[in-house]
Write an enzyme that holds these catalytic residues in place. Structure first.
Site, PDB file in Angstrom:
ATOM      1  N   GLU A 278       1.070  -1.820   0.064  1.00  0.00           N
ATOM      2  CA  GLU A 278      -0.281   0.111   0.002  1.00  0.00           C
ATOM      3  C   GLU A 278       0.817   1.453   0.031  1.00  0.00           C
ATOM      4  O   GLU A 278       0.704   1.949  -0.575  1.00  0.00           O
ATOM      5  CB  GLU A 278      -0.783   0.634   1.340  1.00  0.00           C
ATOM      6  N   LYS A 414     -13.555   1.146  -4.082  1.00  0.00           N
ATOM      7  CA  LYS A 414     -14.782   1.490  -3.393  1.00  0.00           C
ATOM      8  C   LYS A 414     -15.669   2.170  -4.297  1.00  0.00           C
ATOM      9  O   LYS A 414     -17.538   1.879  -3.846  1.00  0.00           O
ATOM     10  CB  LYS A 414     -14.296   2.157  -2.206  1.00  0.00           C
TER      11      LYS A 414
END
Ligand code: PA5
Length: 424
Positions: A278, A414
């Site tokens: 990440e 998302k």
């Protein structure tokens, strides 16, 4: 406490060639002037953390240990991986410790969620909901179910004594809910992102509930801070590791396999993968972090490492002392032909497997290996190791001109998901 050895992967001169750049980037890290500098709070957290809150973490952990059979930790990504990695590494997978700790809020798997809800039905339960943003859907979904379960089982008044919320100090729906309901709360500092937060109450409360000394863990963080103060690549193993990754990437190694030889460190690898994946994987750059636990995975991925595409290097994390050892017994009949190992420690056998594999992968398979040796699997070593990887990760990302502290790519799924779910 940690030794780094790049001799199975590249020449020291190749690492030392980057010293000037490392000196400049080190300054940006410790003076907190680098890219994403509003998230460099972890750098000197060992001395800046709120000592009163630290004591409150210990008190809450004691209460939880005394009042439940099952402790549910509800969070995802940086809000659960560090705690789980620590608990498994330090206690082992089958430690006879109470309460049982179950991680939820990290999945939409209905099977998992339904089975956990059934499993806790007749148990005494406490919950720690953890979310910095306070809006993460996986966590919010699981927490609504848990909140209703707790209020039905205990009534609102007692439920509030058994629910602990770790979140932003003032923002977000979880903060608002926790304040309204009167939960005990812990703060995730503004300047520490999720994957750097295991050394804050995010990790510390679950770790303390597992009966692990958080004083020792923080002592490890402090020791690492002091040991890594000098950017000299002959003295700073975290930076030497950070540079070695870039050197190997420059030779076409686009994947890094984090390898350990203990099943209780599999979650440590998951935590490491999140930290590096990440932090580094953006702007079309980065080395793919993957992991294997040997010798278990020598019977699966081992074939690829030995003979497959030469795209990867291994980072071998070795623990000198296991938590426990076993002496292999002799057998009169020796029908399995295993008497040649009688009287030997199983940890010694594991280490011989490691040496043989290192030789096979490096010298026959042509796979470079970076070696990180850690004293033991104690809380102090865990704190030290976390800080070692934080520093290495920041340095290696800065060397690629990447901001290690954001994760813009995560928003794309998302957005699509929210559209499909009909969220405004
Ligand atoms: O490292 C990160 O920032 C992320 O992995 C977050 O920890 C994760 O997305 C969970 O976010 P939150 O704590 O806001 O629920």
């Amino acid at each position: 406490m940690i030794k780094f050895d790049a001799s199975h992967a590249c020449k020291m001169e190749e690492i030392l060639a980057h010293q000037d750049r490392v000196n400049a980037l080190h300054k940006e890290i410790v003076e907190k002037t680098g890219t994403g500098n509003d998230f460099l709070g972890w750098v000197d957290w060992y001395k800046n953390y709120d000592k009163e809150e630290f004591e409150k973490v210990k008190e809450s952990a004691k209460y939880i240990r005394e009042n439940c059979d099952v402790f549910l930790v509800c969070g995802i990504g940086g809000s659960y991986l560090g705690a789980r990695a620590a608990i498994e590494m330090i206690n082992g997978l089958y430690a006879d410790k109470k309460p049982e700790i179950i991680f939820v809020g990290n999945t939409f798997s209905s099977t998992y969620i339904a089975q956990v809800m059934k499993y806790i039905e007749n148990k005494e339960v406490c919950v720690n909901v953890i979310s910095k943003s306070g809006t993460t859907t996986e966590t919010a979904l699981a927490f609504r179910l848990l909140k209703q379960f707790m209020e039905k089982k205990y009534g609102k008044d007692e439920a509030k004594n058994r629910i602990f919320a770790t979140t932003d100090k003032s923002r977000g729906t979880l903060r608002a809910m926790a304040d309204k309901e009167g939960y005990t709360t812990f703060v995730i500092p503004d300047d520490i992102g999720g994957r750097y937060s295991v050394i804050t109450p995010v990790g510390l409360l679950p770790i303390a509930v597992a009966g692990i000394s958080i004083d020792d863990l923080m002592a490890g963080v402090e020791e690492a801070y002091n040991d890594l103060a000098d950017p000299d690549l002959t003295k700073n193993p975290a930076y030497a590791y950070a540079v070695a990754r870039r050197v190997l990437e420059g030779k076409g190694k686009n994947a890094e396999m984090f390898v350990t030889y203990d099943l209780n460190t599999t979650m440590l690898a998951e935590w490491w993968k999140q930290l590096f994946g990440e932090s580094e994987g953006k702007d079309g750059k980065g080395v793919l972090p993957c992991s294997a636990t040997f010798s278990t995975d020598l019977h699966s991925l081992g074939q690829f490492v030995q003979d497959g595409t030469k795209c990867l290097f291994e980072t071998l994390v070795l623990f000198e002392k296991p938590i426990e050892d076993v002496i292999f017994p002799s057998d009169e009949e020796n029908m399995d032909g295993m008497n040649y190992l009688a009287g030997k420690n199983v940890d010694w056998i594991n280490k011989m497997a490691m040496q043989g594999t290192l030789d096979a992968h490096e010298n026959t398979g042509g796979v470079p290996n970076l070696l990180i040796t850690v004293d033991d699997m104690s809380a102090k070593s865990f704190g030290y190791l976390c800080y070692f990887f934080f520093r290495a990760c920041a340095m290696t990302c800065y060397m690629l001109d990447i901001n290690p502290f954001n994760q813009p790519g995560v928003e794309v799924y998302k957005k699509n998901m929210f559209k499909l779910l009909g969220k405004n």
